[in-house]
Scaffold this motif. Structure first.
Motif, mmCIF file in Angstrom:
data_model
loop_
_atom_site.group_PDB
_atom_site.id
_atom_site.type_symbol
_atom_site.label_atom_id
_atom_site.label_comp_id
_atom_site.label_asym_id
_atom_site.label_seq_id
_atom_site.Cartn_x
_atom_site.Cartn_y
_atom_site.Cartn_z
ATOM 1 N N CYS A 325 83.574 78.674 81.000
ATOM 2 C CA CYS A 325 82.370 77.962 80.531
ATOM 3 C C CYS A 325 81.961 78.417 79.131
ATOM 4 O O CYS A 325 80.776 78.641 78.841
ATOM 5 C CB CYS A 325 81.216 78.143 81.509
ATOM 6 N N THR A 330 79.611 72.908 81.063
ATOM 7 C CA THR A 330 79.462 72.733 82.512
ATOM 8 C C THR A 330 80.717 73.179 83.244
ATOM 9 O O THR A 330 81.831 72.881 82.800
ATOM 10 C CB THR A 330 79.195 71.247 82.827
ATOM 11 N N PRO A 331 80.582 73.895 84.370
ATOM 12 C CA PRO A 331 81.769 74.299 85.136
ATOM 13 C C PRO A 331 82.590 73.086 85.567
ATOM 14 O O PRO A 331 82.035 72.014 85.845
ATOM 15 C CB PRO A 331 81.177 75.017 86.353
ATOM 16 N N SER A 333 84.410 70.690 87.970
ATOM 17 C CA SER A 333 84.260 70.369 89.391
ATOM 18 C C SER A 333 85.595 70.520 90.105
ATOM 19 O O SER A 333 86.659 70.562 89.473
ATOM 20 C CB SER A 333 83.759 68.934 89.547
ATOM 21 N N ASP A 463 85.979 79.676 93.515
ATOM 22 C CA ASP A 463 84.927 79.579 92.498
ATOM 23 C C ASP A 463 83.834 78.646 93.019
ATOM 24 O O ASP A 463 84.019 77.428 93.107
ATOM 25 C CB ASP A 463 85.532 79.035 91.200
ATOM 26 N N GLN A 464 82.696 79.213 93.357
ATOM 27 C CA GLN A 464 81.615 78.436 93.959
ATOM 28 C C GLN A 464 80.950 77.480 92.973
ATOM 29 O O GLN A 464 80.247 76.547 93.389
ATOM 30 C CB GLN A 464 80.567 79.374 94.565
ATOM 31 N N THR A 465 81.169 77.685 91.678
ATOM 32 C CA THR A 465 80.573 76.752 90.707
ATOM 33 C C THR A 465 81.228 75.383 90.773
ATOM 34 O O THR A 465 80.702 74.419 90.222
ATOM 35 C CB THR A 465 80.693 77.294 89.267
#
Length: 506
Positions: A325, A330-331, A333, A463-465
């Motif tokens: 990032c 924005t991370p 998806s 990766d939870q983002t």
């Protein structure tokens, strides 16, 4: 409410929306707005003191990088709060030598006369001069227009091979393409064509280009590259400069023509035999192979102080930058990550199928266009080798690649397509976890060792983002990654063998 009549006494905050749109169309391309911003006074009618600091100009530049942002519009809105009038706006535009914008207000909007030019300003030096006043040698406008058109033709030709890969307008993801009989000047008349002649000849040239598959590269004048990169401006893009990034091979700059056409210019790091050999390798590879998921080479330059390669400009930078990032982007998806996995695998499989081993597959060398279509880049170390059969390989006396991505056999100078498989496995782990491939703060420095040692369940490390993840997709990606990271080369699949399973992910 009737139509607003604009006069010199009209406040700029009262300008019609269409007028503001026209000004941003003139000033946003080529960052001409910067010349405007630095000449805006803090107060009208007293000794000049700049209104906007360097930090303020950086903020306007950041606005311009948003999807619908315009630095020009933001400046007019902010400055307009001081009850500034149109006559003041014209004065600043004239002082900045932005005559196209000044004339629009004076002639088109108010039906008056063109603004007065300074004696030193000829017709040919108008807005084009503002792109880079520091360059001592400037190619003329005609030369820039020719190069833009030629590169655009090449980009259009590539679109015939890859439907949907190229967008519209000035925000194109430019690709390499073909040219009939190497004639890059088709469609131009020395005597100066009329607009209808240009359109007709352009259409004819495009039809010719679309009927051929030969890759044709454009040679660009070094002085022109200096002009469109702000004399190879070392300031980062985020801060209004032209620097895209640096690597072991060279430095990459953003080049922008007067109409907004953008390219990436990579300049050789050192002028020595090894660097020139890598330059020629990349030139030869990318002039021979073309694929939607391989970065498109548009041309080169060898007539200046540095050798340069010219590529399509990849608006979303590298996969490495997007995973961390960089610049607060924005991370990615989970759906975008799946898309990037598939495209990257297609690019590698194509290369390996041509008998080519990249030897430096990594997230920093996976570039993303405006639609996040991935393209494998940096072919300076590519080499012809067998397709990956473990019983045949080529030896090399030089270790090439980035340590965290290197297969065990690379240290024995064994070169095969399975080097790329191993490196791709590390990239898959990066996409799943969002973790860097190498981290000095971890007990196990490289990512594969870290995961292998600490991971009982891969879903615990995703990766939870990028959530929400599909567990089946994660399990599939992780299994494929582990297979790619097999220590023994003979147990490791080629990327082409795992591609069908990746294509089924959704």
């Amino acid at each position: 409410m009737g139509r607003i009549t604009v006069t010199e006494e009209t406040y700029i905050r009262q300008l019609p929306f269409s007028a503001v749109q026209k000004l941003q169309m003139i000033l946003d391309p080529g960052k001409l707005w910067e010349k405007f911003a630095v000449n805006i006074p803090k107060k009208i009618g007293i000794e000049f003191e700049p209104k906007y600091s360097y930090i303020s100009i950086e903020q306007f530049s950041k606005i311009g990088r948003t999807s619908d942002g315009s630095p020009t519009r933001a400046i007019l809105s902010d400055w307009g709060m001081q009850n500034v009038k149109v006559k003041d706006l014209i004065s600043v535009l004239s002082e900045s030598k932005l005559y196209a914008a000044a004339d629009y207000l004076s002639v088109s909007l108010m039906e008056g006369k063109p603004v007065e030019r300074k004696a030193s300003d000829s017709e040919a030096e108008r807005d084009e001069e503002n792109i880079n006043q520091d360059c001592k040698t400037k190619p003329d406008k005609t030369e820039q227009q020719k190069v833009e058109t030629q590169l655009l033709r090449s980009a259009t030709a590539a679109a015939a091979d890859f439907p949907g890969a190229i967008g519209s307008g000035n925000d194109l993801s430019y690709a390499s393409g073909g040219c009939p009989s190497g004639n890059l000047n088709a469609g131009f008349k020395n005597s100066g064509p009329t607009e209808s002649d240009e359109i007709e000849e352009e259409e004819h040239a495009l039809k010719s280009l679309l009927s051929v598959k030969e890759i044709c590269l454009q040679h660009m004048n070094y002085n022109l590259l200096k002009t469109i990169t702000g004399d190879f401006n070392e300031k980062e893009l985020l801060f209004g400069g032209n620097l895209i990034g640096r690597g072991g091979f060279g430095t990459v700059y953003l080049g922008q023509f007067h109409n907004g056409f953008q390219i990436a210019v990579k300049c050789l790091k050192d002028d020595n035999e090894d660097m020139r050999k890598q330059f020629e390798t990349e030139l030869q590879v990318l002039s021979k192979y073309r694929h939607e998921n391989i970065v498109h080479l548009l041309g080169s330059s060898k007539d200046g102080l540095q050798h340069c390669l010219i590529y399509q400009y990849m608006q979303n930078g590298s996969l490495e930058d997007r995973l961390c990032c960089k610049n607060d982007t924005t991370p990615l998806s989970c759906l975008l990550r799946i898309k990037i996995v598939k495209g990257t695998a297609r690019g590698i499989a194509y290369l390996n199928g041509q008998g080519l081993v990249h030897r430096d597959i990594k997230s920093a060398n996976v570039l993303l266009d405006k639609d996040f279509v991935p393209k494998v880049g940096d072919f300076a170390t590519a080499r012809m080798a067998p397709s990956g059969n473990s019983s045949t390989f080529k030896n090399t006396s030089v270790l090439i690649g980035t340590s965290a991505y290197l297969a065990p056999e690379a240290f024995q100078f064994d070169v095969s397509a399975k080097l790329d498989s191993y490196s791709f496995g590390v990239v898959l782990l990066e996409l799943i976890t969002g973790l860097p491939p190498f981290d000095n703060d971890r007990e196990e420095k490289d990512l594969w060792s870290h995961i292998d040692e600490n991971c009982d369940e891969i879903m615990d490390m995703v990766d939870q983002t990028a959530a929400p993840w599909n567990k089946q997709n994660i399990d599939t990606l992780y299994r494929i990654a582990r297979n790619c990271l097999e220590h023994k080369k003979k147990k490791r699949p080629l990327v082409e063998h795992i591609l069908p399973e990746l294509e089924e992910l959704s």
